[in-house]
Motif scaffolding. Structure first.
Motif, PDB file in Angstrom:
ATOM      1  N   GLU A  70       0.826  -1.210   0.000  1.00 49.00           N
ATOM      2  CA  GLU A  70       0.000   0.000   0.000  1.00 49.00           C
ATOM      3  C   GLU A  70       0.857   1.255   0.000  1.00 49.00           C
ATOM      4  OE1 GLU A  70      -3.430   2.189   2.735  1.00 49.00           O
ATOM      5  OE2 GLU A  70      -3.167   0.010   2.844  1.00 49.00           O
ATOM      6  N   PHE A  71       1.931   1.237   0.757  1.00 47.63           N
ATOM      7  CA  PHE A  71       2.843   2.387   0.785  1.00 47.63           C
ATOM      8  C   PHE A  71       3.383   2.681  -0.614  1.00 47.63           C
ATOM      9  CE2 PHE A  71       7.315   3.768   1.109  1.00 47.63           C
ATOM     10  CZ  PHE A  71       7.148   4.981   1.751  1.00 47.63           C
ATOM     11  N   LEU A  72       3.792   1.650  -1.332  1.00 54.60           N
ATOM     12  CA  LEU A  72       4.331   1.835  -2.672  1.00 54.60           C
ATOM     13  C   LEU A  72       3.251   2.305  -3.642  1.00 54.60           C
ATOM     14  CD1 LEU A  72       6.558  -1.364  -2.785  1.00 54.60           C
ATOM     15  CD2 LEU A  72       7.407   0.983  -2.815  1.00 54.60           C
ATOM     16  N   MET A  73       2.057   1.749  -3.522  1.00 50.70           N
ATOM     17  CA  MET A  73       0.981   2.075  -4.452  1.00 50.70           C
ATOM     18  C   MET A  73       0.441   3.486  -4.249  1.00 50.70           C
ATOM     19  SD  MET A  73      -1.269  -1.436  -4.803  1.00 50.70           S
ATOM     20  CE  MET A  73      -1.608  -1.615  -3.058  1.00 50.70           C
ATOM     21  N   VAL A  74       0.647   4.047  -3.068  1.00 49.75           N
ATOM     22  CA  VAL A  74       0.074   5.361  -2.780  1.00 49.75           C
ATOM     23  C   VAL A  74       1.168   6.416  -2.594  1.00 49.75           C
ATOM     24  CG1 VAL A  74      -1.385   6.685  -1.219  1.00 49.75           C
ATOM     25  CG2 VAL A  74      -1.988   4.319  -1.794  1.00 49.75           C
ATOM     26  N   ARG A  75       1.994   6.257  -1.570  1.00 53.58           N
ATOM     27  CA  ARG A  75       2.969   7.298  -1.257  1.00 53.58           C
ATOM     28  C   ARG A  75       4.071   7.398  -2.309  1.00 53.58           C
ATOM     29  NH1 ARG A  75       1.575  11.302   1.462  1.00 53.58           N
ATOM     30  NH2 ARG A  75       3.805  11.756   1.619  1.00 53.58           N
ATOM     31  N   VAL A  76       4.691   6.276  -2.638  1.00 58.08           N
ATOM     32  CA  VAL A  76       5.776   6.325  -3.627  1.00 58.08           C
ATOM     33  C   VAL A  76       5.224   6.673  -5.004  1.00 58.08           C
ATOM     34  CG1 VAL A  76       7.580   4.978  -4.759  1.00 58.08           C
ATOM     35  CG2 VAL A  76       7.217   4.745  -2.301  1.00 58.08           C
ATOM     36  N   ALA A  77       4.037   6.157  -5.321  1.00 61.47           N
ATOM     37  CA  ALA A  77       3.410   6.515  -6.591  1.00 61.47           C
ATOM     38  C   ALA A  77       3.156   8.018  -6.671  1.00 61.47           C
ATOM     39  CB  ALA A  77       2.099   5.752  -6.763  1.00 61.47           C
ATOM     40  N   ASN A 176      -3.243  -4.709 -11.220  1.00 62.33           N
ATOM     41  CA  ASN A 176      -2.520  -4.292 -10.025  1.00 62.33           C
ATOM     42  C   ASN A 176      -2.395  -5.461  -9.059  1.00 62.33           C
ATOM     43  OD1 ASN A 176      -1.296  -2.594  -8.125  1.00 62.33           O
ATOM     44  ND2 ASN A 176      -3.247  -2.106  -7.169  1.00 62.33           N
ATOM     45  N   GLN A 177      -1.198  -5.647  -8.517  1.00 59.81           N
ATOM     46  CA  GLN A 177      -0.836  -6.755  -7.635  1.00 59.81           C
ATOM     47  C   GLN A 177      -0.948  -8.104  -8.352  1.00 59.81           C
ATOM     48  OE1 GLN A 177      -1.929  -6.302  -3.341  1.00 59.81           O
ATOM     49  NE2 GLN A 177      -3.338  -4.738  -4.077  1.00 59.81           N
ATOM     50  N   GLY A 178      -0.980  -8.046  -9.694  1.00 60.57           N
ATOM     51  CA  GLY A 178      -1.078  -9.263 -10.471  1.00 60.57           C
ATOM     52  C   GLY A 178       0.238 -10.015 -10.531  1.00 60.57           C
ATOM     53  N   ILE A 179       0.145 -11.338 -10.539  1.00 59.46           N
ATOM     54  CA  ILE A 179       1.307 -12.219 -10.649  1.00 59.46           C
ATOM     55  C   ILE A 179       1.219 -12.952 -11.971  1.00 59.46           C
ATOM     56  CG2 ILE A 179       2.492 -14.222  -9.656  1.00 59.46           C
ATOM     57  CD1 ILE A 179       1.422 -13.410  -6.938  1.00 59.46           C
ATOM     58  N   GLY A 180       2.343 -13.055 -12.651  1.00 61.14           N
ATOM     59  CA  GLY A 180       2.398 -13.773 -13.917  1.00 61.14           C
ATOM     60  C   GLY A 180       3.666 -14.609 -14.007  1.00 61.14           C
ATOM     61  N   VAL A 181       3.649 -15.544 -14.957  1.00 60.34           N
ATOM     62  CA  VAL A 181       4.816 -16.386 -15.208  1.00 60.34           C
ATOM     63  C   VAL A 181       5.142 -16.295 -16.694  1.00 60.34           C
ATOM     64  CG1 VAL A 181       5.863 -18.651 -14.933  1.00 60.34           C
ATOM     65  CG2 VAL A 181       3.974 -17.973 -13.428  1.00 60.34           C
ATOM     66  N   LEU A 182       6.398 -15.995 -17.004  1.00 61.50           N
ATOM     67  CA  LEU A 182       6.889 -16.001 -18.382  1.00 61.50           C
ATOM     68  C   LEU A 182       7.659 -17.297 -18.602  1.00 61.50           C
ATOM     69  CD1 LEU A 182       8.112 -12.355 -19.100  1.00 61.50           C
ATOM     70  CD2 LEU A 182       6.394 -13.633 -20.380  1.00 61.50           C
ATOM     71  N   ARG A 247       0.675  -1.079  -9.116  1.00 58.00           N
ATOM     72  CA  ARG A 247       0.325   0.108  -9.890  1.00 58.00           C
ATOM     73  C   ARG A 247      -0.033   1.283  -8.978  1.00 58.00           C
ATOM     74  NH1 ARG A 247      -0.705  -0.677 -15.321  1.00 58.00           N
ATOM     75  NH2 ARG A 247      -0.696  -2.867 -16.018  1.00 58.00           N
ATOM     76  N   ASP A 248       0.060   2.478  -9.533  1.00 61.50           N
ATOM     77  CA  ASP A 248      -0.387   3.687  -8.853  1.00 61.50           C
ATOM     78  C   ASP A 248      -1.870   3.522  -8.532  1.00 61.50           C
ATOM     79  OD1 ASP A 248      -1.275   6.194  -8.110  1.00 61.50           O
ATOM     80  OD2 ASP A 248      -0.079   7.267  -9.597  1.00 61.50           O
ATOM     81  N   SER A 249      -2.211   3.561  -7.244  1.00 59.66           N
ATOM     82  CA  SER A 249      -3.587   3.276  -6.833  1.00 59.66           C
ATOM     83  C   SER A 249      -4.264   4.448  -6.149  1.00 59.66           C
ATOM     84  CB  SER A 249      -3.618   2.066  -5.889  1.00 59.66           C
ATOM     85  OG  SER A 249      -3.152   0.919  -6.549  1.00 59.66           O
ATOM     86  N   ARG A 273      -5.861   0.673 -13.978  1.00 58.33           N
ATOM     87  CA  ARG A 273      -4.900   0.747 -15.075  1.00 58.33           C
ATOM     88  C   ARG A 273      -3.821   1.799 -14.788  1.00 58.33           C
ATOM     89  NH1 ARG A 273      -7.048  -2.284 -19.187  1.00 58.33           N
ATOM     90  NH2 ARG A 273      -5.298  -1.677 -20.503  1.00 58.33           N
ATOM     91  N   GLY A 274      -3.587   2.082 -13.517  1.00 54.96           N
ATOM     92  CA  GLY A 274      -2.591   3.079 -13.153  1.00 54.96           C
ATOM     93  C   GLY A 274      -1.186   2.682 -13.581  1.00 54.96           C
ATOM     94  N   ARG A 275      -0.296   3.635 -13.558  1.00 52.17           N
ATOM     95  CA  ARG A 275       1.091   3.390 -13.947  1.00 52.17           C
ATOM     96  C   ARG A 275       1.733   2.322 -13.058  1.00 52.17           C
ATOM     97  NH1 ARG A 275       3.995   7.232 -16.976  1.00 52.17           N
ATOM     98  NH2 ARG A 275       2.742   9.003 -17.671  1.00 52.17           N
ATOM     99  N   VAL A 276       2.590   1.517 -13.671  1.00 54.04           N
ATOM    100  CA  VAL A 276       3.331   0.519 -12.901  1.00 54.04           C
ATOM    101  C   VAL A 276       4.422   1.234 -12.112  1.00 54.04           C
ATOM    102  CG1 VAL A 276       4.804  -1.517 -13.025  1.00 54.04           C
ATOM    103  CG2 VAL A 276       2.854  -1.299 -14.578  1.00 54.04           C
TER     104      VAL A 276
END
Length: 726
Positions: A70-77, A176-182, A247-249, A273-276
């Protein structure tokens, strides 16, 4: 009092600045972002606390992950957005947004490293206790292997969608907070190299439990990677990499929004769809795949975190549901106030007799719900007014308001749409309330309504009486079980008149200039605090006892901090319990020698906001001015939110808030951290008589809620300023 005073040892600011020079420089404040991360470091430290049961330690690790997300998605964003817009406004400690991002990223990476080491240690201890978390390459017995394969085929494969990454297939959207595998693959038919992406849908569990008496868990990404052959028949598996994004939330409210409800519905969609702002990479990530993610995700001022451990620590909360009571805190059942039971459960009769304060979670939040339920059923109740900031997903409060409206009562609900991450839920509640006939108000466009107030108007004889509830926390039944908050009930006519003015202010913009006892921000709360601090300064100058005690979640407002510095220099003894962010620098001669700051982190989340001023006598004393409030010591609370601060005038309630709640917080030694002048926090060491305020309140009933039993039953142990002497 000497045990509670700040150290008199000189300690410079940490950057070479002499303490005497700090009074006019930004270095007299701590950085807000770093202070918040220091709080989360204290939360993370509890995951290593040997005094806690094992699963509770895992829960603290999970909470630290959720907090940092949450800190990253709000304050750092927010800082990144300032940099993109070329906003160079410096923070109160003198850092530009670019500088703040740099130091914040560095600290976040440090905490992530601590999290990984903590998880590695906990994983071993959990296995020793019979709770195993297996990885992608761990081999199991035939029965479990068969179950995992079948679970993947039946429950996972139908939900996931492999997608080739090539010019014919556009890069998919990652939530946002999505996990994927390549996956890096070779097609056997033509030996062509292929890159495939599998995004993990949010409905799938973060960790899957394998059936059996012995608890065995596997992460959903490891489960998918174990079954590559099922997922990609006809391909050779070359390698893979797991990633996660944040993402920016934040939602910025435009002052000229014509329809606030429509605006927020649209803004919630935009937030998805906020910025990563963070890309997390797990394992030996293929450089080409990493470059693909960097390019396609449009990383700008983003933090890239690489780890050999797990990603998404918040997901560990699933494992905490494991049914192992011996590895958890002993269950605690909140008490119901005896004062109300003495009146056969009639809350209005109990309040008419005398004001009452309820301390959650030690005393049940049901009393707050029952207050509204009884109001809904009572034929003499004519009106209910209620603020709603966060009410939770299964809210009995909402049900009570709907029932009251269906009974023909006049019901007004102020629903705050700007409650971060609860906007969507609040829109849902608002629509349900409106359908039931509740008058729903959304408050101000540019101010959040953060006050926690209920008002019930009841016909009694030939007149009307107003009953009020004031809370320091939200009307949220789940958080009320883990947050320590105060609920204050009163039928004081002055309080009732002021609450009426408060609602008129919110619903009709009628400024409450004639408030009798309430202080309301952004109108008068700041000035009331200033007047009380100035009165303590005057008492100190006159040679009278002067002290300020306060309990807050955060203290960041520079003007309030400077006023406390002035009080310290005048000789006022100041004791602050600030759980989270604290930008005040304590214990520096010539600036804050008489200020001590502590933070309490334990089983429950300290959340109540209290101010106490000595008022010319040694603390604690009957003459002290005591207030409870919904506001923290932050500029947003004092200037950009609707908040209330209420003086405690009832003698019994005054004693409980000051001599029980506030004093217990100051005396706690087992869960407390002292803030040093350089910004570091040190856990309070061993003392002769250790004291744990959570244990004290779990085992001792309140003064206010005991009623007649206080005279005939077991006495509540009285606290004194000599630490642990109860």
């Amino acid at each position: 009092m000497d045990m509670l005073q700040a150290s008199e040892e000189p300690n410079p600011s940490g950057d070479g600045t002499e303490a005497s020079e700090l009074g006019s420089q930004p270095q007299r404040y701590f950085n807000r972002e770093l202070s918040w991360l220091a709080f989360n470091e204290r939360v993370l430290a509890e995951a290593c606390n040997p005094d806690y049961p094992l699963i509770e330690r895992l829960r603290f690790l999970s909470i630290s992950g959720s907090n940092i997300d949450e800190f990253l998605m709000v304050r750092v964003a927010g800082l990144a957005a300032q940099v993109r817009r070329q906003i160079e406004e410096v923070s109160i400690d003198g850092l530009t947004p670019s500088q703040a991002i740099a130091v914040t990223h560095e600290k976040v990476l440090e905490l992530e490293d601590i999290q990984q080491k903590t998880w590695a240690a906990l994983k071993v201890q959990l296995a020793e206790a019979g709770i195993t978390v297996i990885g992608e390459e761990d081999r199991l017995d035939r029965e479990r292997e068969r179950w995992l394969r079948q679970y993947f085929i039946d429950d996972v494969m139908p939900v996931i969608t492999p997608q080739a990454i090539d010019p014919a297939h556009p890069f998919p959207f990652v939530a946002n907070q999505g996990i994927g595998v390549l996956f890096s693959l070779t097609r056997l038919a033509d030996q062509a190299s292929v890159m495939e992406m599998v995004l993990i849908p949010s409905p799938l569990p973060r960790f899957v439990r394998i059936p059996g008496a012995e608890a065995m868990w596997i992460s959903i990404e490891d489960l998918i990677c174990r079954n590559t052959a099922e997922l990609f028949p006809g391909f050779r598996f070359n390698g893979h990499g797991v990633f996660r994004i944040l993402r920016d939330s934040d939602i910025e409210v435009e002052e000229d929004a014509e329809d606030l409800v429509r605006y927020f519905r649209t803004a919630i969609q935009r937030r998805r769809r906020g910025r990563v702002i963070v890309l997390q990479l797990q394992g030996r990530f293929d450089p080409a795949a990493e470059e693909l993610l960097r390019t396609q995700l449009g990383l700008d001022k983003s933090l890239i975190m690489k780890t050999a451990g797990i990603i998404g620590f918040s997901g560990l909360a699933t494992i905490c549901d494991e049914d192992r009571p011996e590895l958890k805190f002993e269950p605690y059942s909140p008490r119901y106030p005896e004062r109300i039971l003495e009146h056969d459960g009639d809350i209005f009769a109990a309040i008419r007799e005398k004001d009452i304060v309820v301390q959650h979670p030690y005393e049940s939040f049901e009393v707050v719900i029952d207050f509204l339920r009884q109001a809904a059923r009572d034929p003499d109740v004519v009106a209910i007014k209620q603020t709603l900031y966060r009410a939770g997903k299964q809210s009995a409060i909402i049900s009570a308001l709907i029932a009251a409206a269906e009974q023909g009562k006049s019901v007004t609900a102020v629903v705050e749409l700007k409650a971060r991450f609860d906007e969507e839920q609040n829109l849902l509640w608002a629509s349900q309330l409106e359908r039931a006939g509740v008058q729903v108000i959304y408050g101000f466009v540019d101010w959040k309504t953060h006050a926690k107030v209920s008002m019930v108007v009841r016909r009694e004889g030939e007149s009307y009486r107003t009953y009020c509830h004031f809370g320091t926390g939200n009307y949220h039944p789940f958080t009320a079980r883990i947050y320590t908050d105060l609920s204050y009930f009163t039928a004081d006519p002055a309080a009732g008149r002021d609450v009426g003015r408060l609602f008129n202010f919110i619903t009709g913009y009628v400024e409450p200039t004639g408030a009798e006892i309430l202080s309301i921000s952004p109108i008068s709360l700041r000035s009331t605090l200033n007047e009380c601090i100035d009165a303590e300064i005057a008492n100190a100058v006159a040679g009278k006892p002067a002290a300020i005690w306060a309990k807050l979640n955060s203290l960041t407002d520079p003007d309030l901090i400077d006023r406390l510095y002035a009080a310290s220099n005048a000789g006022v003894d100041i004791e602050l319990v600030v759980r989270g962010i604290c930008c005040l620098r304590p214990g520096i001669p010539g600036l804050s020698a008489n200020i001590a700051v502590k933070s309490i982190i334990g089983r429950f989340l300290e959340h109540a906001r209290i101010w106490a001023f000595a008022n010319g006598a040694h603390m604690p004393n009957r003459r002290a001015k005591v207030f409870i409030t919904s506001a923290d010591g932050m500029s947003r609370n004092l200037d950009r939110r609707v908040e209330v601060m209420l003086p405690i005038r009832n003698k019994t309630v005054h004693d409980q808030v000051l001599d029980q709640v506030m004093l217990a917080n100051l005396l706690d030694s087992e869960q407390s951290w002292d803030l040093a002048p350089d910004g570091s926090y040190d856990r309070v060491g061993e003392v002769e008589n250790p004291f744990n305020l959570h244990r004290y309140f779990m085992t001792n009933p309140s003064l206010s809620g005991r009623g007649a039993s206080l005279d005939s039953g077991r006495k509540v142990p009285k606290l004194s300023l000599r630490r642990g002497n109860i």
